[in-house]
Design a protein around this motif. Structure first.
Motif, PDB file in Angstrom:
ATOM      1  N   PRO A 129     -61.849  32.122 167.734  1.00  0.00           N
ATOM      2  CA  PRO A 129     -62.696  31.190 166.987  1.00  0.00           C
ATOM      3  C   PRO A 129     -61.911  30.152 166.195  1.00  0.00           C
ATOM      4  O   PRO A 129     -62.461  29.112 165.816  1.00  0.00           O
ATOM      5  CB  PRO A 129     -63.491  32.114 166.046  1.00  0.00           C
ATOM      6  CG  PRO A 129     -63.513  33.433 166.740  1.00  0.00           C
ATOM      7  CD  PRO A 129     -62.169  33.533 167.394  1.00  0.00           C
ATOM      8  N   TRP A 130     -60.630  30.427 165.907  1.00  0.00           N
ATOM      9  CA  TRP A 130     -59.770  29.443 165.259  1.00  0.00           C
ATOM     10  C   TRP A 130     -58.956  28.648 166.276  1.00  0.00           C
ATOM     11  O   TRP A 130     -58.748  27.440 166.118  1.00  0.00           O
ATOM     12  CB  TRP A 130     -58.814  30.146 164.284  1.00  0.00           C
ATOM     13  CG  TRP A 130     -59.466  30.560 163.008  1.00  0.00           C
ATOM     14  CD1 TRP A 130     -59.994  31.788 162.713  1.00  0.00           C
ATOM     15  CD2 TRP A 130     -59.688  29.753 161.848  1.00  0.00           C
ATOM     16  NE1 TRP A 130     -60.525  31.790 161.451  1.00  0.00           N
ATOM     17  CE2 TRP A 130     -60.342  30.563 160.900  1.00  0.00           C
ATOM     18  CE3 TRP A 130     -59.382  28.436 161.526  1.00  0.00           C
ATOM     19  CZ2 TRP A 130     -60.710  30.083 159.636  1.00  0.00           C
ATOM     20  CZ3 TRP A 130     -59.749  27.952 160.277  1.00  0.00           C
ATOM     21  CH2 TRP A 130     -60.407  28.766 159.350  1.00  0.00           C
ATOM     22  N   ARG A 147     -66.941  31.353 159.135  1.00  0.00           N
ATOM     23  CA  ARG A 147     -67.987  32.374 159.203  1.00  0.00           C
ATOM     24  C   ARG A 147     -67.492  33.595 159.980  1.00  0.00           C
ATOM     25  O   ARG A 147     -67.736  34.741 159.577  1.00  0.00           O
ATOM     26  CB  ARG A 147     -69.222  31.770 159.871  1.00  0.00           C
ATOM     27  CG  ARG A 147     -70.461  32.650 159.820  1.00  0.00           C
ATOM     28  CD  ARG A 147     -71.672  31.927 160.402  1.00  0.00           C
ATOM     29  NE  ARG A 147     -71.989  30.724 159.645  1.00  0.00           N
ATOM     30  CZ  ARG A 147     -71.847  29.472 160.112  1.00  0.00           C
ATOM     31  NH1 ARG A 147     -71.388  29.276 161.334  1.00  0.00           N
ATOM     32  NH2 ARG A 147     -72.176  28.437 159.378  1.00  0.00           N
ATOM     33  N   ASP A 148     -66.789  33.348 161.087  1.00  0.00           N
ATOM     34  CA  ASP A 148     -66.300  34.461 161.900  1.00  0.00           C
ATOM     35  C   ASP A 148     -65.304  35.313 161.133  1.00  0.00           C
ATOM     36  O   ASP A 148     -65.367  36.553 161.192  1.00  0.00           O
ATOM     37  CB  ASP A 148     -65.641  33.909 163.171  1.00  0.00           C
ATOM     38  CG  ASP A 148     -65.114  35.023 164.064  1.00  0.00           C
ATOM     39  OD1 ASP A 148     -65.909  35.590 164.839  1.00  0.00           O
ATOM     40  OD2 ASP A 148     -63.913  35.339 163.968  1.00  0.00           O
ATOM     41  N   ARG A 176     -56.487  30.823 159.177  1.00  0.00           N
ATOM     42  CA  ARG A 176     -57.314  32.034 159.156  1.00  0.00           C
ATOM     43  C   ARG A 176     -56.900  32.939 158.005  1.00  0.00           C
ATOM     44  O   ARG A 176     -57.754  33.462 157.264  1.00  0.00           O
ATOM     45  CB  ARG A 176     -57.195  32.773 160.488  1.00  0.00           C
ATOM     46  CG  ARG A 176     -58.110  33.999 160.575  1.00  0.00           C
ATOM     47  CD  ARG A 176     -57.990  34.722 161.900  1.00  0.00           C
ATOM     48  NE  ARG A 176     -56.944  35.736 161.865  1.00  0.00           N
ATOM     49  CZ  ARG A 176     -57.077  36.965 162.388  1.00  0.00           C
ATOM     50  NH1 ARG A 176     -58.210  37.327 162.980  1.00  0.00           N
ATOM     51  NH2 ARG A 176     -56.081  37.824 162.340  1.00  0.00           N
ATOM     52  N   GLN A 194     -67.044  37.593 158.623  1.00  0.00           N
ATOM     53  CA  GLN A 194     -67.687  38.738 159.267  1.00  0.00           C
ATOM     54  C   GLN A 194     -66.656  39.726 159.783  1.00  0.00           C
ATOM     55  O   GLN A 194     -66.790  40.940 159.607  1.00  0.00           O
ATOM     56  CB  GLN A 194     -68.564  38.249 160.412  1.00  0.00           C
ATOM     57  CG  GLN A 194     -69.259  39.366 161.176  1.00  0.00           C
ATOM     58  CD  GLN A 194     -70.120  38.829 162.311  1.00  0.00           C
ATOM     59  OE1 GLN A 194     -70.143  37.629 162.590  1.00  0.00           O
ATOM     60  NE2 GLN A 194     -70.830  39.720 162.988  1.00  0.00           N
ATOM     61  N   PRO A 208     -64.989  22.894 161.831  1.00  0.00           N
ATOM     62  CA  PRO A 208     -66.389  23.319 161.693  1.00  0.00           C
ATOM     63  C   PRO A 208     -66.497  24.577 160.844  1.00  0.00           C
ATOM     64  O   PRO A 208     -65.494  25.197 160.487  1.00  0.00           O
ATOM     65  CB  PRO A 208     -66.806  23.582 163.145  1.00  0.00           C
ATOM     66  CG  PRO A 208     -65.540  24.009 163.818  1.00  0.00           C
ATOM     67  CD  PRO A 208     -64.439  23.196 163.171  1.00  0.00           C
ATOM     68  N   ASP A 209     -67.716  24.979 160.548  1.00  0.00           N
ATOM     69  CA  ASP A 209     -67.939  26.177 159.731  1.00  0.00           C
ATOM     70  C   ASP A 209     -67.703  27.468 160.491  1.00  0.00           C
ATOM     71  O   ASP A 209     -67.416  28.506 159.884  1.00  0.00           O
ATOM     72  CB  ASP A 209     -69.380  26.193 159.197  1.00  0.00           C
ATOM     73  CG  ASP A 209     -69.582  25.242 158.027  1.00  0.00           C
ATOM     74  OD1 ASP A 209     -68.580  24.715 157.507  1.00  0.00           O
ATOM     75  OD2 ASP A 209     -70.751  25.028 157.650  1.00  0.00           O
ATOM     76  N   GLU A 210     -67.830  27.457 161.816  1.00  0.00           N
ATOM     77  CA  GLU A 210     -67.826  28.692 162.589  1.00  0.00           C
ATOM     78  C   GLU A 210     -66.574  29.542 162.383  1.00  0.00           C
ATOM     79  O   GLU A 210     -66.685  30.758 162.207  1.00  0.00           O
ATOM     80  CB  GLU A 210     -68.024  28.393 164.070  1.00  0.00           C
ATOM     81  CG  GLU A 210     -68.057  29.640 164.959  1.00  0.00           C
ATOM     82  CD  GLU A 210     -69.050  30.689 164.479  1.00  0.00           C
ATOM     83  OE1 GLU A 210     -68.753  31.888 164.613  1.00  0.00           O
ATOM     84  OE2 GLU A 210     -70.118  30.311 163.947  1.00  0.00           O
ATOM     85  N   PRO A 211     -65.355  28.975 162.376  1.00  0.00           N
ATOM     86  CA  PRO A 211     -64.193  29.839 162.127  1.00  0.00           C
ATOM     87  C   PRO A 211     -64.249  30.526 160.765  1.00  0.00           C
ATOM     88  O   PRO A 211     -63.878  31.703 160.648  1.00  0.00           O
ATOM     89  CB  PRO A 211     -63.009  28.865 162.210  1.00  0.00           C
ATOM     90  CG  PRO A 211     -63.500  27.713 162.983  1.00  0.00           C
ATOM     91  CD  PRO A 211     -64.954  27.600 162.679  1.00  0.00           C
ATOM     92  N   PRO A 254     -61.060  25.447 167.986  1.00  0.00           N
ATOM     93  CA  PRO A 254     -61.215  24.248 167.161  1.00  0.00           C
ATOM     94  C   PRO A 254     -59.894  23.574 166.784  1.00  0.00           C
ATOM     95  O   PRO A 254     -59.795  22.341 166.771  1.00  0.00           O
ATOM     96  CB  PRO A 254     -61.938  24.772 165.914  1.00  0.00           C
ATOM     97  CG  PRO A 254     -62.661  25.988 166.379  1.00  0.00           C
ATOM     98  CD  PRO A 254     -61.772  26.602 167.415  1.00  0.00           C
TER      99      PRO A 254
END
Length: 395
Positions: free
Chosen positions: A243-244, A317-318, A267, A321, A312-315, A247
């Motif tokens: 996820p990192w 957020r991942d 990360r 979690q 983006p926000d996704e990394p 991007p």
């Protein structure tokens, strides 16, 4: 297997052998602990390895997020990470190393399906204070696993003083074709699991005395194990890093070591921020600041207009979690943006100073100390300027 499936298989293996869950700790140790960060799953359990009864019993298992500053300079290769998940199991004065190694062998071969022919072990061969680990050697030999004996490489310590003891490391062959050589002669043997016998206490004068009870501490990096089970060649191919990686690679066209350094450091910075650390000039804050600035140093080497705000926000957020945090993403992004702004300003102020010193010839230790003590420019920043990092301003 996905990381979640790996964790479930690991924990279930030990639950079926009478282990109870040990609570996970923050990356930030409690007040009074001398270390900056939680470096292993055993670190929060140190008092119990020294003999204090644990409320969960004598057999424990957990997953612990860890950070190792000692690995910072290794990041950029295919296997080292600053922040990672550690799968751990413990016997607090209960079963012995032979049992631990047999259960470990069963998990790797039956639970995870690793061919026994791809395994190699190393054990402690003895020194002038402690004899060779005959029990571990005999256990591996009985299981049909080849063994290499070592000295200090197979002695685990929690620091210059404190609990310590011989360890046995388990390696998996990651090369093409049949295994060759040993872990000491071929880097394609990758360490995945360490089983430590906590039997001694090292004193400031170097003396070793027996601990009240002999315990077992094991630790296995989740990201490395996932790499092995996927048949991959890099931890950065796994679910925990992708996820990192995507991007970072797509926005800034990075490849190789540069991609791995930026991915790992960003990360790691987000996970450290998620445990409440804020950037600073000393201690934990400086480690966090160094992570962010090392990532920016790589990014700005080719293009000073690159900015962390492009992510983006996704990394974010991942990572929250995956490391069992509940991050405030807008807050995390704001802290990173402020660090970026500060770093740009420091580069702008530092460039003329470094150029002036460099005009006299190669920098000496005295030059580094003067730049740091008088102008607040740390060595890694000076080295970044020497490497051609341009501060610039965002276009």
């Amino acid at each position: 297997m996905t990381p979640d499936q790996i964790v479930h298989t690991f924990v279930d293996h030990y639950h079926r052998r009478g282990h109870r869950d040990a609570p996970e700790s923050s990356l930030v140790p409690p007040p009074g602990d001398p270390v900056l960060f939680t470096t292993s799953g055993m670190h929060p359990l140190t008092p119990y390895l020294l003999g204090r009864p644990h409320p969960g019993g004598r057999r424990l298992v957990n997953v612990q997020r860890c950070l190792r500053t000692t690995d910072l300079d290794e990041v950029g290769d295919r296997t080292h990470l600053t922040v990672f998940d550690m799968l751990g199991s413990w016997s607090l004065g209960d079963y012995d190393i032979a049992t631990s190694l047999r259960w470990g062998f069963e998990l790797l071969t039956d639970g995870f399906g690793i061919d026994p022919g791809r395994l190699h072990a190393t054990v402690f061969g003895g020194n002038d204070q402690v004899g060779p680990d005959e029990t571990a050697l005999g256990t591996w030999t009985g299981l049909g696993v080849p063994v290499e004996t070592n000295g200090t490489e197979n002695w685990w310590s929690n620091g210059p003083t404190g609990p310590c003891g011989p360890d046995s490391e388990i390696f998996v062959w990651t090369g093409d074709g049949p295994p060759v050589g040993t872990p000491g002669t071929d880097e394609r043997w990758m360490e995945v699991w360490n089983h430590v016998q906590m039997r001694h206490h090292r004193h400031p004068d170097g003396r070793l005395t027996p601990l009240p009870t002999s315990s077992i501490d094991t630790g296995m990096g989740l990201e490395r194990l996932e790499m092995v089970l996927r048949g991959g060649r890099s931890v950065f191919e796994g679910a925990g890093l992708s996820p990192w990686v995507g991007p970072v690679r797509d926005r800034w066209n990075l490849r190789g070591p540069d991609l791995r350094v930026v991915t790992d450091h960003l990360r790691s910075a987000v996970v450290v921020l998620g445990d409440g650390v804020r950037p600073g000039n000393t201690g934990r804050g400086y480690v966090l600041r160094r992570l962010v600035r090392r990532a920016l140093t790589v990014l700005w080497r080719d293009d000073s207009s690159r900015s962390l705000t492009e992510l983006p926000d996704e990394p974010f957020r991942d990572s929250g979690q995956r490391f069992r945090q509940d991050p405030d993403i807008p807050r995390l992004r704001a802290v990173l943006a402020d660090e970026e702004r500060r770093f740009r300003g420091l580069l702008l102020r530092g460039r003329p100073l470094v150029d002036r010193v460099r005009a006299r010839g190669p920098l000496t230790e005295r030059d580094y100390h003067w730049l740091h003590d008088t102008h607040g420019l740390p060595r890694d920043l000076v080295d970044g300027l020497l490497a051609g990092v341009e501060p610039g301003s965002r276009r």
